[in-house]
Design an enzyme around this catalytic site. Structure first.
Site, PDB file in Angstrom:
ATOM      1  N   PHE A 113       0.807  -1.216   0.000  1.00 54.64           N
ATOM      2  CA  PHE A 113       0.000   0.000   0.000  1.00 54.64           C
ATOM      3  C   PHE A 113       0.843   1.271   0.000  1.00 54.64           C
ATOM      4  CE2 PHE A 113       0.955  -0.215   4.489  1.00 54.64           C
ATOM      5  CZ  PHE A 113       0.866   1.088   4.965  1.00 54.64           C
ATOM      6  N   LYS A 114       2.076   1.171   0.445  1.00 58.88           N
ATOM      7  CA  LYS A 114       2.910   2.366   0.554  1.00 58.88           C
ATOM      8  C   LYS A 114       3.281   2.939  -0.805  1.00 58.88           C
ATOM      9  CE  LYS A 114       4.301   0.863   5.086  1.00 58.88           C
ATOM     10  NZ  LYS A 114       5.288   0.293   5.983  1.00 58.88           N
ATOM     11  N   ASP A 115       3.099   2.142  -1.867  1.00 60.00           N
ATOM     12  CA  ASP A 115       3.344   2.676  -3.206  1.00 60.00           C
ATOM     13  C   ASP A 115       2.427   3.862  -3.509  1.00 60.00           C
ATOM     14  OD1 ASP A 115       5.397   0.921  -4.082  1.00 60.00           O
ATOM     15  OD2 ASP A 115       3.922  -0.644  -4.484  1.00 60.00           O
TER      16      ASP A 115
END
Length: 469
Positions: A113-115
């Protein structure tokens, strides 16, 4: 848009300065002075917007005055597209039961999700630094996913040197290789002979005293204390809600969280006008927030290493942003509380009134490793859908804490299961295949430096590799 410190004793800043500052001068975290507000009618009018256009609606108020509207549009289109994200919907929703869903946030280049936030952070840094004709050093600590996403997001930045610390031998092989195999003269991976919290402490100490950069460079944070990350993550709460009948009907979210950044983005979405009825703090055995929410006891315990390494965090940095609101945005009162919490030998209680305000919206649940594995097995048996272990924590917490079965319960699917071999094998499954852009990951050459958990050694390495002349 102006930003203020949670501890009330630092100057107000515009967005571009907040982007480059990280921690405020008083040790606090920056938050918007005023939260943008949207009516239900306005949110409903966004229902048919693609991800990039919706993101512009949500993000622009936070950057207005520092980033031109058309420039922001260009950044969003260069990040949230089918070449960067492996699914055309960018953040698709997968149904796993009646009114129960997983929001898939793992289709980006590093499968986490950090993308969503860090691809955008790279674009914003390039834009702001080019305007200011400055160079910076990114220093960050990762328990798994942040490092690779930060490197991918900033590897083409012309004015950035990036140094990422991770605990040596305590992240999965896929996670490590996603960091250490990216080629670039500005990319430096440091394996710390210690744990994540030691790495995070060194990052915080370096931001507090940047003399090792000789006054020639400035440190920039990529961890979730950077407001730009929170801002970008707010978007997928709006996107998922609009895809499941919002804002006409409210939503509930279960969020696997260690540092509290991802769930704070959901809290911000609610403050901005999105009807969210419940937010569930889903944790592993490093359950400092669950113990506070359930027993009104804040005490930092020794870090446990688990099969969910991205959540192996003993101190949740972003919780301070929620506490700021619970304490009616009283910076002095919060500074006093945070000083108490910083002493890891003491137990801290909140007033029942403050905790009660949090419990109106938030529930919490902690999940053991055996239950993580069982949840992965159960969901696969029910649906044929393989959860990563972090998402399994979210699903289990959702099923245990759900208040209202009549509204959608959405668990944030924070990572692809291929990143967590130990958990997948313990659950009795074959490892899924790496997506096509990572099929040769295990053959790529790695580059990393193993250093002791010593601040001076780390700072000396950064200085040496920043000032190569």
């Amino acid at each position: 848009m102006k930003y203020i410190s949670t501890r009330g004793n630092a100057p107000e800043l515009a967005f571009d300065d907040v982007l480059l500052t990280g921690l405020a001068a008083d040790g606090g975290l920056y938050v918007p002075k005023e939260v943008p507000q949207f009516s239900l009618e306005e949110i409903e009018s966004w229902r048919d917007l693609p991800y990039t256009e919706l993101a512009h609606k949500v993000i622009y108020p936070f950057v207005e005055g520092c980033v031109e509207s058309d420039a922001l549009k260009g950044m969003l289109e260069s990040v949230y597209n089918n070449e960067v994200f492996g699914h055309k919907a960018i953040a698709p929703v997968q149904q796993i039961d009646h009114n129960e869903y997983v929001l898939e946030l793992f289709h980006g280049p590093t499968l986490a999700f950090k993308d969503f936030a860090l691809q955008m952070l790279g674009q914003l840094l390039d834009y702001v630094l080019a305007k200011r004709d400055e160079k910076v050093v990114i220093m960050g600590a990762t328990s798994g996913d942040t490092g690779s996403a930060a490197i991918e997001g900033t590897k083409t930045c012309k004015n950035v040197d990036i140094f990422i610390l991770h605990p040596h031998g305590k992240v999965s092989e896929v996670q490590r290789r996603q960091m250490t195999t990216v080629v670039g003269d500005n990319i430096h991976n440091i394996a710390i002979e210690g744990n994540f919290d030691q790495a995070q402490d060194m990052v915080k100490a370096s931001f507090g005293d940047q003399a090792f950069l000789r006054g020639e460079r400035k440190l920039v944070a990529v961890n979730s204390i950077n407001w730009a990350r929170i801002m970008s993550q707010i978007v997928y709460y709006f996107y998922s809600a609009l895809n499941l009948g919002g804002p006409v009907r409210p939503m509930a979210y279960s969020v696997p969280t260690g540092n509290f950044g991802d769930i704070f983005a959901g809290y911000m979405a609610k403050k901005m006008g999105l009807p969210i009825e419940q937010l569930i703090i889903a944790t592993n055995e490093n359950d400092v927030l669950h113990r506070l929410m359930s027993n009104n006891l804040y005490k930092v315990e020794p870090l446990k290493h688990t099969i969910t390494p991205s959540m192996d965090i003993a101190v949740s940095s972003n919780f301070e942003r929620l506490l700021f609101d619970l304490y009616d945005r009283d910076g002095a009162a919060l500074a006093e509380l945070m000083n108490k919490m910083a002493d890891r030998s003491v137990e801290v209680e909140l007033s029942e009134e403050k905790l009660g305000k949090a419990r109106d919206l938030f529930d919490s649940y902690a999940v053991t490793e055996d239950v993580i594995v069982k949840t992965m097995q159960d969901v696969y048996g029910e649906t044929g859908y393989l959860l990563d272990p972090h998402t399994a924590i979210g699903v289990k917490a959702a099923r245990e804490c759900r208040r209202n079965n009549r509204i959608p319960m959405i668990t944030l699917g924070t990572a692809h299961p291929v990143k967590f071999e130990e958990a997948v094998q313990r659950a009795g499954f074959e490892m899924p295949k790496l997506p096509h852009h990572l099929t040769d990951l295990m053959e790529r050459q790695e580059r990393l430096e193993v250093l002791p958990a010593d601040l001076k050694a780390v700072q000396a390495f950064i200085a040496k590799n920043t000032f190569k002349d």
